[in-house]
Design a protein around this motif. Sequence first.
Motif, PDB file in Angstrom:
ATOM      1  N   ALA A  57       0.930  -1.354   0.357  1.00  0.00           N
ATOM      2  CA  ALA A  57      -0.360   0.146  -0.193  1.00  0.00           C
ATOM      3  C   ALA A  57       0.812   1.479   0.199  1.00  0.00           C
ATOM      4  O   ALA A  57       0.653   1.874  -0.638  1.00  0.00           O
ATOM      5  CB  ALA A  57      -1.170   0.033   1.215  1.00  0.00           C
ATOM      6  N   VAL A  58       2.424   1.359   0.348  1.00  0.00           N
ATOM      7  CA  VAL A  58       2.607   2.258   0.083  1.00  0.00           C
ATOM      8  C   VAL A  58       4.041   2.403  -0.216  1.00  0.00           C
ATOM      9  O   VAL A  58       4.827   3.517  -0.950  1.00  0.00           O
ATOM     10  CB  VAL A  58       3.780   2.587   2.190  1.00  0.00           C
ATOM     11  CG1 VAL A  58       2.551   3.068   2.863  1.00  0.00           C
ATOM     12  CG2 VAL A  58       4.839   2.003   2.187  1.00  0.00           C
ATOM     13  N   GLY A  59       4.104   1.425  -1.021  1.00  0.00           N
ATOM     14  CA  GLY A  59       5.398   1.420  -2.434  1.00  0.00           C
ATOM     15  C   GLY A  59       6.681   1.134  -1.851  1.00  0.00           C
ATOM     16  O   GLY A  59       6.959   1.713  -2.860  1.00  0.00           O
ATOM     17  N   ILE A  60       6.303   0.530  -0.984  1.00  0.00           N
ATOM     18  CA  ILE A  60       8.371   0.730  -0.437  1.00  0.00           C
ATOM     19  C   ILE A  60       8.472  -0.875   0.095  1.00  0.00           C
ATOM     20  O   ILE A  60       9.326  -1.242   0.518  1.00  0.00           O
ATOM     21  CB  ILE A  60       8.369   1.321   1.157  1.00  0.00           C
ATOM     22  CG1 ILE A  60       7.161   0.904   2.715  1.00  0.00           C
ATOM     23  CG2 ILE A  60       8.541   2.954   0.628  1.00  0.00           C
ATOM     24  CD1 ILE A  60       7.222   1.309   4.033  1.00  0.00           C
TER      25      ILE A  60
ATOM     26  N   ILE B  30       4.509   7.359   8.083  1.00  0.00           N
ATOM     27  CA  ILE B  30       3.888   5.990   7.145  1.00  0.00           C
ATOM     28  C   ILE B  30       3.701   4.449   7.684  1.00  0.00           C
ATOM     29  O   ILE B  30       3.022   3.656   7.800  1.00  0.00           O
ATOM     30  CB  ILE B  30       5.108   5.977   6.208  1.00  0.00           C
ATOM     31  CG1 ILE B  30       4.705   7.646   4.777  1.00  0.00           C
ATOM     32  CG2 ILE B  30       4.366   4.851   4.945  1.00  0.00           C
ATOM     33  CD1 ILE B  30       5.592   7.558   4.246  1.00  0.00           C
ATOM     34  N   VAL B  31       4.803   3.577   8.351  1.00  0.00           N
ATOM     35  CA  VAL B  31       5.162   2.952   9.471  1.00  0.00           C
ATOM     36  C   VAL B  31       4.173   2.996   9.737  1.00  0.00           C
ATOM     37  O   VAL B  31       3.379   1.484  10.413  1.00  0.00           O
ATOM     38  CB  VAL B  31       6.221   2.705   9.021  1.00  0.00           C
ATOM     39  CG1 VAL B  31       6.922   1.102   9.894  1.00  0.00           C
ATOM     40  CG2 VAL B  31       7.446   2.334   8.572  1.00  0.00           C
ATOM     41  N   GLU B  32       3.887   3.736  10.861  1.00  0.00           N
ATOM     42  CA  GLU B  32       3.161   4.170  12.010  1.00  0.00           C
ATOM     43  C   GLU B  32       2.220   3.792  11.943  1.00  0.00           C
ATOM     44  O   GLU B  32       1.338   3.048  12.646  1.00  0.00           O
ATOM     45  CB  GLU B  32       3.650   5.116  13.092  1.00  0.00           C
ATOM     46  CG  GLU B  32       4.987   4.740  13.834  1.00  0.00           C
ATOM     47  CD  GLU B  32       5.037   3.816  14.505  1.00  0.00           C
ATOM     48  OE1 GLU B  32       3.847   3.355  15.766  1.00  0.00           O
ATOM     49  OE2 GLU B  32       6.172   3.291  15.295  1.00  0.00           O
ATOM     50  N   SER B  33       1.430   4.748  10.842  1.00  0.00           N
ATOM     51  CA  SER B  33       0.015   4.961  10.609  1.00  0.00           C
ATOM     52  C   SER B  33      -0.329   3.731   9.911  1.00  0.00           C
ATOM     53  O   SER B  33      -1.693   3.537   9.701  1.00  0.00           O
ATOM     54  CB  SER B  33      -0.019   6.004  10.040  1.00  0.00           C
ATOM     55  OG  SER B  33       0.029   6.504   8.868  1.00  0.00           O
TER      56      SER B  33
ATOM     57  N   SER C 173      21.449  12.213   7.437  1.00  0.00           N
ATOM     58  CA  SER C 173      20.795  11.605   5.888  1.00  0.00           C
ATOM     59  C   SER C 173      19.084  11.115   6.517  1.00  0.00           C
ATOM     60  O   SER C 173      18.706  10.998   7.939  1.00  0.00           O
ATOM     61  CB  SER C 173      21.696  10.897   5.912  1.00  0.00           C
ATOM     62  OG  SER C 173      21.466   9.922   6.942  1.00  0.00           O
ATOM     63  N   ALA C 174      18.929  10.836   5.802  1.00  0.00           N
ATOM     64  CA  ALA C 174      17.261  10.370   5.519  1.00  0.00           C
ATOM     65  C   ALA C 174      17.575   9.248   6.671  1.00  0.00           C
ATOM     66  O   ALA C 174      16.045   9.340   7.808  1.00  0.00           O
ATOM     67  CB  ALA C 174      16.232  10.480   4.536  1.00  0.00           C
ATOM     68  N   ARG C 175      18.561   8.385   5.926  1.00  0.00           N
ATOM     69  CA  ARG C 175      18.506   7.207   6.950  1.00  0.00           C
ATOM     70  C   ARG C 175      18.686   7.075   8.284  1.00  0.00           C
ATOM     71  O   ARG C 175      17.429   6.546   9.030  1.00  0.00           O
ATOM     72  CB  ARG C 175      19.547   6.255   6.617  1.00  0.00           C
ATOM     73  CG  ARG C 175      20.195   5.536   7.277  1.00  0.00           C
ATOM     74  CD  ARG C 175      21.457   4.626   6.320  1.00  0.00           C
ATOM     75  NE  ARG C 175      20.758   3.445   5.604  1.00  0.00           N
ATOM     76  CZ  ARG C 175      20.497   2.395   5.569  1.00  0.00           C
ATOM     77  NH1 ARG C 175      20.899   1.881   6.741  1.00  0.00           N
ATOM     78  NH2 ARG C 175      19.881   1.754   4.662  1.00  0.00           N
ATOM     79  N   SER C 176      19.710   8.172   8.793  1.00  0.00           N
ATOM     80  CA  SER C 176      19.837   8.306  10.320  1.00  0.00           C
ATOM     81  C   SER C 176      18.832   8.988  11.749  1.00  0.00           C
ATOM     82  O   SER C 176      18.441   8.812  12.137  1.00  0.00           O
ATOM     83  CB  SER C 176      21.376   8.985  10.319  1.00  0.00           C
ATOM     84  OG  SER C 176      20.904  10.256   9.816  1.00  0.00           O
ATOM     85  N   ALA C 177      17.879  10.206  10.097  1.00  0.00           N
ATOM     86  CA  ALA C 177      16.630  10.395  10.971  1.00  0.00           C
ATOM     87  C   ALA C 177      15.666   9.882  10.955  1.00  0.00           C
ATOM     88  O   ALA C 177      14.861   9.512  12.132  1.00  0.00           O
ATOM     89  CB  ALA C 177      16.228  11.820   9.877  1.00  0.00           C
TER      90      ALA C 177
ATOM     91  N   ALA D  93      12.245  -0.268   7.083  1.00  0.00           N
ATOM     92  CA  ALA D  93      10.732  -0.100   6.178  1.00  0.00           C
ATOM     93  C   ALA D  93      10.634   0.954   6.507  1.00  0.00           C
ATOM     94  O   ALA D  93       9.951   2.145   5.754  1.00  0.00           O
ATOM     95  CB  ALA D  93       9.600  -0.925   7.141  1.00  0.00           C
ATOM     96  N   ARG D  94      11.348   1.835   7.459  1.00  0.00           N
ATOM     97  CA  ARG D  94      11.489   3.219   8.534  1.00  0.00           C
ATOM     98  C   ARG D  94      11.895   3.809   7.541  1.00  0.00           C
ATOM     99  O   ARG D  94      11.803   4.830   7.037  1.00  0.00           O
ATOM    100  CB  ARG D  94      11.944   3.795   9.625  1.00  0.00           C
ATOM    101  CG  ARG D  94      10.493   2.342  10.731  1.00  0.00           C
ATOM    102  CD  ARG D  94      10.974   2.525  12.038  1.00  0.00           C
ATOM    103  NE  ARG D  94      10.154   1.782  12.727  1.00  0.00           N
ATOM    104  CZ  ARG D  94       9.325   1.963  13.182  1.00  0.00           C
ATOM    105  NH1 ARG D  94       8.707   3.474  13.500  1.00  0.00           N
ATOM    106  NH2 ARG D  94       8.473   1.009  14.043  1.00  0.00           N
ATOM    107  N   ILE D  95      13.264   3.573   7.220  1.00  0.00           N
ATOM    108  CA  ILE D  95      14.298   3.764   6.209  1.00  0.00           C
ATOM    109  C   ILE D  95      14.022   4.039   5.191  1.00  0.00           C
ATOM    110  O   ILE D  95      14.122   5.331   4.170  1.00  0.00           O
ATOM    111  CB  ILE D  95      15.803   3.601   6.428  1.00  0.00           C
ATOM    112  CG1 ILE D  95      16.343   3.519   7.795  1.00  0.00           C
ATOM    113  CG2 ILE D  95      16.697   3.849   5.175  1.00  0.00           C
ATOM    114  CD1 ILE D  95      17.309   2.825   7.838  1.00  0.00           C
ATOM    115  N   ARG D  96      13.430   3.173   4.085  1.00  0.00           N
ATOM    116  CA  ARG D  96      12.852   2.951   2.971  1.00  0.00           C
ATOM    117  C   ARG D  96      12.023   3.776   2.968  1.00  0.00           C
ATOM    118  O   ARG D  96      11.569   5.147   1.962  1.00  0.00           O
ATOM    119  CB  ARG D  96      11.885   2.043   1.840  1.00  0.00           C
ATOM    120  CG  ARG D  96      13.344   0.651   1.722  1.00  0.00           C
ATOM    121  CD  ARG D  96      13.239  -0.471   1.483  1.00  0.00           C
ATOM    122  NE  ARG D  96      12.148  -1.351   2.296  1.00  0.00           N
ATOM    123  CZ  ARG D  96      12.596  -2.379   2.984  1.00  0.00           C
ATOM    124  NH1 ARG D  96      14.269  -2.014   3.493  1.00  0.00           N
ATOM    125  NH2 ARG D  96      11.609  -3.137   3.702  1.00  0.00           N
ATOM    126  N   ALA D  97      10.861   3.843   4.052  1.00  0.00           N
ATOM    127  CA  ALA D  97       9.587   5.015   3.400  1.00  0.00           C
ATOM    128  C   ALA D  97      10.497   7.105   3.881  1.00  0.00           C
ATOM    129  O   ALA D  97      10.244   7.286   2.848  1.00  0.00           O
ATOM    130  CB  ALA D  97       8.605   4.994   4.893  1.00  0.00           C
TER     131      ALA D  97
END
Length: 312
Positions: free
Chosen positions: A13-16, A60-63, A135-139, A157-161
Motif C-alpha cells: 500500500a505504501v509502495g516501499i 508512514i510505518v506507524e499509521s 541523512s534520511a536514513r539516520s533521521a 521499512a522506516r528508512i525506505r519510507a
Amino acid sequence: MISRRRLFSLTAAVGIGSTIGIAANASPSFAANNNEVAWKFFRAKGLSQAQTAGLIGNFIVESGADPINPAATQHGGGPGRGIAQWEGARRTALYNYAKARGRAWSSLGLQLDFVWKEFTSTESRALSKLKATSSARSAAVAVRKYYERPSAHADEARIRAAELIYSRYGDGTAPPPVTESGFPLLKRGAKGSAVKSLQYLLRGRGQKLSVDGAFGPDTQSKVKAFQKAKGLAVDGVVGPRTWVAVISVIKRGSKGDAVRALQVELKSAGHSLSVDASFGPATQSAVKSYQKKNKLAVDGVVGPATWGSLID
C-alpha cells in the motif's frame, strides 16, 4: 519509557515493499496531500529535508499508510492512534490537547501541532537527537529510537519510507551520504554507557584515559586530540563524524578496547556478557541476537549500523 507493541502485515500500500501495519479503519481524513502538508509543516519549524523525511517515514510505518493517516487505529484493536500511534499517557495527552482546542483528535493539523508540542516539552531529547542527524536514513532511525520507541523496530521499512519521502519532496539533489545511524551527541558533562563506550573506543584508537562513564575535562581533551589527528573539527563534541571515525568494524576473533565498548553496550541492551575484550562465541551470539531483534543484517559483524543502533 513507553514500550509500544505493533502488529505488522505484508502490504504494498505504501509502495516501499516492506512489512508495516495497516490501519483497520482508514477514514476520509486520509487525504492525498497529507505527506506534503507534514513536509511543509516540519520544514517551516526549521528541520532539514533529511530530518523531515525521517519523521514522515516513521509516520508512514506507524499509521500503516502512504500518505500518512491521522485517523489510524492500531491493527488488531490495539491502543495506538494517529500518525505516531500514540498510546497510554501520550494518547491521553493527545485527546486532552484536542479537547482543549475543540478539534477532533484525528485532525492532521492537530496531530502535527501535538508532535511539535511534544518535541518542545516532554520529547525535547528526541528533537535534539533528530537535529543531530544528517541523512534520511539516520533521521528515520533516530525518530524510531528516541520518539516512537516501539517494540517492533522495522528500521529498514522506516528508512525506505524516509528515503522515498526525500525523493518526492526534496530539492532534487541526492540525499546526503549515510555517515551515521542514530549516534548520540556527546559533550562535556555527559554521563552514562555511551560515554563509557566512547572512552573505550578512544583507548582503542591510542588515547590514554580512564573509563568511568563521565565526560570530564580529560575525556574532552582526548576527544580534541583524536579530532585533530583525524582532521576533524576540533570542538570536543562527539557528533556523527567523530563517531564514524572512532568506531571500528569488529567481528569474532577481534580483541581490545573496541570489543569492551561493544560488550558494555550489549550488556546495557540486556545481554549477559563478561567485559573481557575478547570477541568470542558468546559475544558473537549476543550480537546476532541483537541484530535480529533490531532488524539489522544478522551477520555477527559490528559495523556502523550496529554501532549506531547500540550506542544511545
